[in-house]
Design an enzyme around this catalytic site. Structure first.
Site, PDB file in Angstrom:
ATOM      1  N   ASP A   1       0.857  -1.174   0.000  1.00  0.00           N
ATOM      2  CA  ASP A   1       0.000   0.000   0.000  1.00  0.00           C
ATOM      3  C   ASP A   1       0.906   1.241   0.000  1.00  0.00           C
ATOM      4  O   ASP A   1       2.135   1.140   0.100  1.00  0.00           O
ATOM      5  CB  ASP A   1      -0.978  -0.029   1.181  1.00  0.00           C
ATOM      6  CG  ASP A   1      -2.200   0.852   0.940  1.00  0.00           C
ATOM      7  OD1 ASP A   1      -2.145   1.718   0.043  1.00  0.00           O
ATOM      8  OD2 ASP A   1      -3.205   0.707   1.659  1.00  0.00           O
TER       9      ASP A   1
HETATM   10  C1  NOJ Z   1      -4.155   3.734   0.231  1.00  0.00           C
HETATM   11  C2  NOJ Z   1      -5.357   2.882   0.491  1.00  0.00           C
HETATM   12  O1  NOJ Z   1      -5.226   2.236   1.747  1.00  0.00           O
HETATM   13  C3  NOJ Z   1      -5.621   1.835  -0.565  1.00  0.00           C
HETATM   14  O2  NOJ Z   1      -6.893   1.286  -0.341  1.00  0.00           O
HETATM   15  C4  NOJ Z   1      -5.487   2.417  -1.932  1.00  0.00           C
HETATM   16  O3  NOJ Z   1      -5.784   1.451  -2.901  1.00  0.00           O
HETATM   17  C5  NOJ Z   1      -4.079   2.947  -2.128  1.00  0.00           C
HETATM   18  N1  NOJ Z   1      -3.769   3.942  -1.115  1.00  0.00           N
HETATM   19  C6  NOJ Z   1      -3.854   3.573  -3.487  1.00  0.00           C
HETATM   20  O4  NOJ Z   1      -4.448   4.801  -3.541  1.00  0.00           O
END
Ligand code: NOJ
Length: 759
Positions: A318
């Site tokens: 993430d």
């Molecule tokens: C943070 C989030 O936790 C996740 O759900 C998301 O897909 C990614 N960033 C990309 O934006």
């Protein structure tokens, strides 16, 4: 293989065959790839340098490669910085890019952008490897300005309509792929068992079976029967694993959970999506479990995910989470050590997302012998295979005319249907439906804004910027006025989300109305921005309810992320409708529900608590009455999981279980009659619960094991037959293994119950 995995698939097939609901559209026929994917991946991999491999494992945000971001006022104001892009692709061999920059772009702008990126990648780089572009399209293609948005996941789960969810996901896939993006970071497979959590709305609720069933439906809709099809994308199950259960409720904070509980409640939706739908990618949980950040947890990402579950797809980190091992979680004293830990744990692709620190450090680590190059080979093999499977090597460019289908009428109708079916009528003392000539007062913070209908990830990340919403989307006020006549709908806001504007004006207007519709709402907040310290409804909104409550019919509409405590407000209201984040058609759907133009059928996918500290899920442990055992567990919610009223009445009876002595290899079969005993057509969801009477791990009072939604005309009755493999009744024992222990069980369905024995 997971024990019993294939049986789940069989059950799903049987259930959908028997459901009698609209079938999702037949998948577009797929031409099988003409190339031998594994052979091509091997050939290409053999030509790649260490730097190429590190680049393929790197993902940057488009914002890091741009010179101007889009704004709400100018969705196409975004400008790519071709110099930076060329440097990233040609010099640094960047493999993947994510998301939009600022606010949603138009479909045409997306097409131009993706075309530019892929032209450089496939014409100017040494190995001509197309870029893997991924995006957060989580409730429709929410970063394409003209696209179709749907209710968020809690709303979809409330529909209890798996075919509808699959069709919504298929629309998202079609509209995403039309602009040339082949990968979306959805669905969220986290189970919503912590109502304080800021991303509660993005889950399919508190029940494991429901989350598995809807997660699978979403992946089927996104991936279809092959991701090379021009209308499908690769899905990404997130956030592996346990992310939704922070102890404090605050996003990305400590999760404390025994392994048995993790496997019992949080693992199944991931495992089922991998086993039953061929889920292509997984995103990792940003937080720590029992003190170990998941991005550094070899036991979870490699032993469990690769070894035990057998996942062969791509594991993406993430946002900035490898860096966070160093500067937030503090398990790595340097960024270099953070990279080593994460790659060793099992990350294939790093969402860095602003620079090439990961890439350069990875090269250094291999050169120093701290990471073996074979480890990179495995990750790059998976990434390249995904690119081949998506058909990107054959054609990475969007077809110009593909944008024409984006936001079409048919998709809009599906969004309306989803919004209607997502609404849950929690309470009705007869005040609803509202008559056609009534004078309505609309009050509350949710009436004249688009953002609380949509929630986060809507045109902008937080979804809060009202300017970013297309003007064509009606607010609740617009929808009410259009359908009910401007002269019959008065609007006085009364409060903002948490501040008072003018309660006296609202109260005076209430005196002049026949019905007061008070739209309580929660401001969207996608991740950390959605953190709260108190589940109680903001005091200003509670005061508004008091101010307009004096004996006139009072209807509460609840928009927002999670169950805010409304116990006092609920007691003052004649009717309550939970709407969550119903999407662009939410205003129309809410109006029609209150007027009885359609008959609500949604069922709560979570337990609505009565008090801020009374956060007990429906499948809690044994709970006795207050006069015995002091009412341990104190399960006393305002509304229980599965609750949802209708304008008609249903009765169930004649539960027949032909065989009540079963072995582990058997299937529990039973039938039950359901009748519409009221005066209008309605849909009812029959939920099947099973209770294990005694077990070596304290058994919950019941667990949902199946459900089916049917529509009945007045006076119509139907016999439903269910088949549940006994192996599906398992729980995790002291060795953390799924088992079904011999003994007595109780089937609970439609207010009936019957005992059966597993030998
Ligand atoms: C943070 C989030 O936790 C996740 O759900 C998301 O897909 C990614 N960033 C990309 O934006």
């Amino acid at each position: 293989m997971k024990p019993f995995g294939p049986l789940l698939l069989v059950l799903a097939v049987l259930a959908s065959a028997a459901s009698g609901q609209d079938a999702p559209p037949a998948p577009v026929p797929i031409e099988l790839p003409k190339i031998d994917i594994d052979g091509s991946v091997d050939d290409l991999l053999a030509q790649l340098s260490l730097e190429d491999k590190a680049g393929q494992m790197t993902q940057l945000t488009i914002g890091a490669l741009s010179r101007a971001a889009a704004t709400a006022q100018d969705p196409d104001g975004h400008r790519i910085d071709e110099e930076k892009l060329r440097h990233a692709l040609v010099e640094k061999r960047l493999g993947s890019i994510i998301n939009m920059d600022g606010a949603a772009f138009s479909a045409k702008h997306w097409q131009t952008l993706i075309t530019t990126i892929q032209e450089i990648a496939t014409a100017e780089t040494a190995h001509k490897i197309p870029v893997l572009y991924g995006i957060d399209h989580v409730h429709g293609a929410n970063y394409i300005h003209e696209a179709t948005l749907f209710p968020h996941a809690t709303g979809l789960a409330a529909t209890r309509n798996l075919e509808l969810a699959e069709m919504a996901a298929a629309v998202c896939a079609r509209e995403t792929r039309a602009v040339g993006i082949p990968w979306t970071f959805a669905p969220v497979l986290d189970v919503g068992r912590q109502p304080l959590w800021s991303r509660f709305y993005s889950t399919f609720g508190e029940d494991v079976h429901l989350c598995s069933a809807f997660g699978e439906a979403m992946v089927r809709g996104l991936q279809g029967s092959g991701i090379s099809a021009p209308d499908r994308v690769a899905a990404c199950g997130k956030h592996f694993i346990g992310y939704s259960f922070p102890f404090s409720g605050r996003d990305r904070t400590q999760v404390l959970v025994p392994e048995r509980y993790l496997r019992e409640y949080f693992l199944p939706p991931f495992w089922d999506a991998i086993d039953n739908t061929g889920l292509k990618t997984i995103m990792v949980n940003s937080s720590e479990i029992n003190g170990i950040p998941v991005h550094a947890n070899h036991s979870i990402l490699t032993k469990l995910l690769r070894g035990q579950i057998g996942f062969e797809g791509v594991v993406v980190s993430d946002w900035e989470d490898i860096k966070k091992l160093h500067d937030y979680h503090r398990v790595a004293p340097t960024m270099k050590e953070a990279v080593r830990l994460a790659v060793d744990a099992g990350i294939d692709l790093c969402m860095v997302p602003y620079d090439f620190s990961f890439t350069d450090l990875l090269v250094e680590l291999v050169n120093e012998g701290a990471i073996r190059e074979e480890v990179l080979d495995e990750s790059v093999r998976r990434i390249l295979r995904l690119k081949y499977e998506l058909g990107l090597f054959e054609d990475p460019f969007p077809a110009a005319d593909a944008v024409e289908i984006i936001g079409n009428v048919e998709a809009g109708e599906l969004s309306l249907r989803a919004a209607r079916e997502s609404l849950v009528l929690l309470k009705n003392d007869g005040a609803l439906p509202i008559g056609p000539e009534t004078r309505i007062l609309l009050t509350g913070p949710g009436c004249d804004l688009r953002s609380p209908l949509h929630g986060p990830w809507s045109y902008t990340w937080q979804g809060r910027d009202e300017e970013a919403y297309p003007r064509s989307i009606p607010t609740l006020l617009h929808a009410f006025q259009a359908a009910h006549g401007r002269e019959n709908v008065r609007f006085v806001p009364g409060t903002t989300y948490d501040g008072i504007i003018d309660l006296e004006r609202a109260a005076n207007a209430a005196h002049a109305a026949d019905v007061i519709v008070c739209v309580l709402a929660e401001e969207p907040g996608a991740e950390q921005a959605g953190n709260i310290d108190d589940l109680a409804l903001p005091a200003a909104q509670a005061r508004l309810v008091r101010a307009v409550s004096f004996g006139k019919p009072l209807v509460l509409v609840l928009l927002g992320n999670r169950p805010r405590i409304i116990t006092e407000s609920d007691s003052l209201a004649n009717a309550v409708l939970w709407a969550g984040y119903p999407g662009p058609k939410g205003g129309q759907a809410v109006y029609e529900a209150l007027r009885g133009i359609f008959n609500p059928s949604g069922k709560l996918p979570f337990t609505y608590p009565r008090a801020p500290h009374n956060l007990v899920a429906y499948d809690h442990k044994f709970s006795d009455t207050a006069d015995r055992h002091f009412g341990f567990n104190g399960f006393n919610p305002l509304y229980e999981f599965g609750h949802g009223l209708s304008y008609t009445t249903f009765e169930s009876g004649n539960l027949v279980v032909p065989v009540t002595e079963l072995t582990l290899a058997d299937t529990l079969e039973f039938s039950i009659d359901v009748a519409n005993t009221g005066a209008r057509e309605g849909s009812e969801t029959v939920e099947v619960f099973v209770r294990d009477l005694y077990a070596s791990i304290t058994p919950p009072v019941k667990r949902l094991r199946d459900f089916r939604k049917i529509t009945l005309a007045p006076g119509e009755s139907r016999t439903l037959t269910f088949r549940i493999p006994v192996s599906d009744l398992s729980f995790h024992n002291q060795q953390n293994m799924p088992v079904v222990e011999p003994g007595e069980f109780e089937l609970q369905v439609g207010g009936q119950s019957a005992k059966f024995t597993v030998l």
